[in-house]
Design a protein around this motif. Structure first.
Motif, mmCIF file in Angstrom:
data_model
loop_
_atom_site.group_PDB
_atom_site.id
_atom_site.type_symbol
_atom_site.label_atom_id
_atom_site.label_comp_id
_atom_site.label_asym_id
_atom_site.label_seq_id
_atom_site.Cartn_x
_atom_site.Cartn_y
_atom_site.Cartn_z
ATOM 1 N N ASP A 41 0.832 -1.202 0.000
ATOM 2 C CA ASP A 41 0.000 0.000 0.000
ATOM 3 C C ASP A 41 0.869 1.256 0.000
ATOM 4 O O ASP A 41 0.563 2.240 -0.688
ATOM 5 C CB ASP A 41 -0.925 -0.013 1.214
ATOM 6 C CG ASP A 41 -2.073 0.964 1.079
ATOM 7 O OD1 ASP A 41 -2.588 1.132 -0.048
ATOM 8 O OD2 ASP A 41 -2.465 1.551 2.099
ATOM 9 N N LYS A 42 1.951 1.218 0.737
ATOM 10 C CA LYS A 42 2.864 2.358 0.782
ATOM 11 C C LYS A 42 3.535 2.578 -0.576
ATOM 12 O O LYS A 42 3.640 3.705 -1.058
ATOM 13 C CB LYS A 42 3.921 2.124 1.861
ATOM 14 C CG LYS A 42 4.804 3.299 2.118
ATOM 15 C CD LYS A 42 5.737 3.011 3.290
ATOM 16 C CE LYS A 42 6.664 4.190 3.539
ATOM 17 N NZ LYS A 42 7.579 3.923 4.647
ATOM 18 N N LYS A 43 3.968 1.480 -1.221
ATOM 19 C CA LYS A 43 4.627 1.585 -2.536
ATOM 20 C C LYS A 43 3.680 2.108 -3.609
ATOM 21 O O LYS A 43 4.097 2.815 -4.515
ATOM 22 C CB LYS A 43 5.174 0.225 -2.981
ATOM 23 C CG LYS A 43 6.393 -0.221 -2.234
ATOM 24 C CD LYS A 43 7.602 0.521 -2.712
ATOM 25 C CE LYS A 43 8.848 -0.034 -2.058
ATOM 26 N NZ LYS A 43 10.044 0.655 -2.465
ATOM 27 N N THR A 44 2.406 1.751 -3.513
ATOM 28 C CA THR A 44 1.424 2.201 -4.504
ATOM 29 C C THR A 44 0.765 3.509 -4.093
ATOM 30 O O THR A 44 -0.151 3.979 -4.760
ATOM 31 C CB THR A 44 0.348 1.124 -4.741
ATOM 32 O OG1 THR A 44 -0.334 0.849 -3.518
ATOM 33 C CG2 THR A 44 0.957 -0.147 -5.300
ATOM 34 N N LYS A 45 1.253 4.091 -2.988
ATOM 35 C CA LYS A 45 0.764 5.383 -2.487
ATOM 36 C C LYS A 45 -0.746 5.394 -2.267
ATOM 37 O O LYS A 45 -1.426 6.380 -2.549
ATOM 38 C CB LYS A 45 1.194 6.502 -3.426
ATOM 39 C CG LYS A 45 2.697 6.609 -3.517
ATOM 40 C CD LYS A 45 3.134 7.695 -4.440
ATOM 41 C CE LYS A 45 4.666 7.694 -4.422
ATOM 42 N NZ LYS A 45 5.253 8.247 -5.590
ATOM 43 N N GLY A 46 -1.278 4.268 -1.782
ATOM 44 C CA GLY A 46 -2.695 4.193 -1.435
ATOM 45 C C GLY A 46 -3.644 4.043 -2.601
ATOM 46 O O GLY A 46 -4.856 4.005 -2.405
ATOM 47 N N LYS A 47 -3.117 3.949 -3.808
ATOM 48 C CA LYS A 47 -3.972 3.884 -4.992
ATOM 49 C C LYS A 47 -4.859 2.633 -4.999
ATOM 50 O O LYS A 47 -5.976 2.666 -5.492
ATOM 51 C CB LYS A 47 -3.101 3.919 -6.253
ATOM 52 C CG LYS A 47 -3.881 3.975 -7.536
ATOM 53 C CD LYS A 47 -2.949 4.131 -8.728
ATOM 54 C CE LYS A 47 -3.725 4.194 -10.026
ATOM 55 N NZ LYS A 47 -2.830 4.326 -11.180
ATOM 56 N N TYR A 48 -4.359 1.520 -4.462
ATOM 57 C CA TYR A 48 -5.088 0.258 -4.488
ATOM 58 C C TYR A 48 -5.441 -0.226 -3.081
ATOM 59 O O TYR A 48 -5.568 -1.428 -2.849
ATOM 60 C CB TYR A 48 -4.253 -0.806 -5.212
ATOM 61 C CG TYR A 48 -3.895 -0.409 -6.613
ATOM 62 C CD1 TYR A 48 -4.841 -0.472 -7.631
ATOM 63 C CD2 TYR A 48 -2.618 0.039 -6.926
ATOM 64 C CE1 TYR A 48 -4.519 -0.097 -8.923
ATOM 65 C CE2 TYR A 48 -2.289 0.405 -8.216
ATOM 66 C CZ TYR A 48 -3.245 0.342 -9.209
ATOM 67 O OH TYR A 48 -2.923 0.709 -10.488
ATOM 68 N N SER A 49 -5.626 0.678 -2.148
ATOM 69 C CA SER A 49 -5.883 0.316 -0.752
ATOM 70 C C SER A 49 -7.063 -0.635 -0.593
ATOM 71 O O SER A 49 -6.977 -1.613 0.155
ATOM 72 C CB SER A 49 -6.139 1.561 0.089
ATOM 73 O OG SER A 49 -4.960 2.287 0.239
ATOM 74 N N ASP A 50 -8.168 -0.350 -1.266
ATOM 75 C CA ASP A 50 -9.350 -1.207 -1.140
ATOM 76 C C ASP A 50 -9.060 -2.625 -1.607
ATOM 77 O O ASP A 50 -9.447 -3.600 -0.958
ATOM 78 C CB ASP A 50 -10.530 -0.637 -1.923
ATOM 79 C CG ASP A 50 -11.031 0.669 -1.358
ATOM 80 O OD1 ASP A 50 -10.737 0.958 -0.179
ATOM 81 O OD2 ASP A 50 -11.712 1.405 -2.099
ATOM 82 N N ARG A 51 -8.377 -2.756 -2.721
ATOM 83 C CA ARG A 51 -8.062 -4.090 -3.252
ATOM 84 C C ARG A 51 -7.054 -4.814 -2.367
ATOM 85 O O ARG A 51 -7.144 -6.025 -2.181
ATOM 86 C CB ARG A 51 -7.525 -3.977 -4.671
ATOM 87 C CG ARG A 51 -8.588 -3.520 -5.640
ATOM 88 C CD ARG A 51 -8.067 -3.416 -7.028
ATOM 89 N NE ARG A 51 -9.114 -2.930 -7.915
ATOM 90 C CZ ARG A 51 -8.898 -2.507 -9.129
ATOM 91 N NH1 ARG A 51 -7.678 -2.513 -9.616
ATOM 92 N NH2 ARG A 51 -9.898 -2.096 -9.875
ATOM 93 N N ILE A 52 -6.100 -4.084 -1.833
ATOM 94 C CA ILE A 52 -5.105 -4.687 -0.942
ATOM 95 C C ILE A 52 -5.784 -5.184 0.325
ATOM 96 O O ILE A 52 -5.538 -6.307 0.782
ATOM 97 C CB ILE A 52 -3.977 -3.681 -0.625
ATOM 98 C CG1 ILE A 52 -3.158 -3.404 -1.886
ATOM 99 C CG2 ILE A 52 -3.089 -4.196 0.499
ATOM 100 C CD1 ILE A 52 -2.222 -2.220 -1.773
ATOM 101 N N GLN A 53 -6.675 -4.380 0.893
ATOM 102 C CA GLN A 53 -7.397 -4.787 2.099
ATOM 103 C C GLN A 53 -8.263 -6.014 1.820
ATOM 104 O O GLN A 53 -8.322 -6.949 2.625
ATOM 105 C CB GLN A 53 -8.259 -3.647 2.613
ATOM 106 C CG GLN A 53 -7.467 -2.532 3.246
ATOM 107 C CD GLN A 53 -8.357 -1.391 3.702
ATOM 108 O OE1 GLN A 53 -9.578 -1.511 3.743
ATOM 109 N NE2 GLN A 53 -7.740 -0.277 4.059
ATOM 110 N N SER A 54 -8.936 -6.007 0.691
ATOM 111 C CA SER A 54 -9.791 -7.131 0.329
ATOM 112 C C SER A 54 -8.968 -8.413 0.166
ATOM 113 O O SER A 54 -9.330 -9.468 0.693
ATOM 114 C CB SER A 54 -10.531 -6.807 -0.966
ATOM 115 O OG SER A 54 -11.262 -7.922 -1.406
ATOM 116 N N GLY A 55 -7.878 -8.319 -0.552
ATOM 117 C CA GLY A 55 -7.024 -9.489 -0.769
ATOM 118 C C GLY A 55 -6.410 -10.004 0.518
ATOM 119 O O GLY A 55 -6.331 -11.216 0.741
ATOM 120 N N THR A 56 -6.008 -9.095 1.382
ATOM 121 C CA THR A 56 -5.423 -9.491 2.662
ATOM 122 C C THR A 56 -6.476 -10.183 3.528
ATOM 123 O O THR A 56 -6.197 -11.196 4.170
ATOM 124 C CB THR A 56 -4.852 -8.271 3.403
ATOM 125 O OG1 THR A 56 -3.884 -7.634 2.573
ATOM 126 C CG2 THR A 56 -4.201 -8.671 4.713
ATOM 127 N N GLY A 57 -7.668 -9.653 3.537
ATOM 128 C CA GLY A 57 -8.752 -10.279 4.299
ATOM 129 C C GLY A 57 -9.059 -11.679 3.797
ATOM 130 O O GLY A 57 -9.255 -12.607 4.586
#
Length: 91
Positions: A41-57
């Motif tokens: 999320d830090k490397k993508t500067k929050g651009k894909y936060s929702d997808r990262i959270q979903s995938g992590t969950g």
């Protein structure tokens, strides 16, 4: 015995070993997933936060099902509350 049954019987010992390791190191795996999600999320500067959270969950839920497959007979239960990674603190 069909091909699928043959493959399942050969992979069963490996699945049991993975399940045991997931139970033994559950906290380390969860922590690693959180750290990885935060780094991406830090490397993508929050651009894909929702997808990262979903995938992590989803990854945490899958790992939890694998680690605790004996607890509920292996049924597909809903993910535990708070399974998604919280957003990183604003910089």
């Amino acid at each position: 015995m069909g091909l699928l049954d043959n493959v399942k019987s050969k992979l069963s010992p490996a699945k049991d070993k993975v399940s045991h390791l997931a139970q033994k190191h559950e906290d380390k795996i969860q922590h690693g997933l959180d750290r990885t999600a935060h780094a991406v999320d830090k490397k993508t500067k929050g651009k894909y936060s929702d997808r990262i959270q979903s995938g992590t969950g989803k990854a945490k839920h899958a790992m939890d099902r694998l680690a605790h497959k004996d607890d509920d007979g292996g049924s597909m239960s809903p993910p535990p509350a708070g399974g998604a990674t919280p957003p990183p603190p604003a910089s």
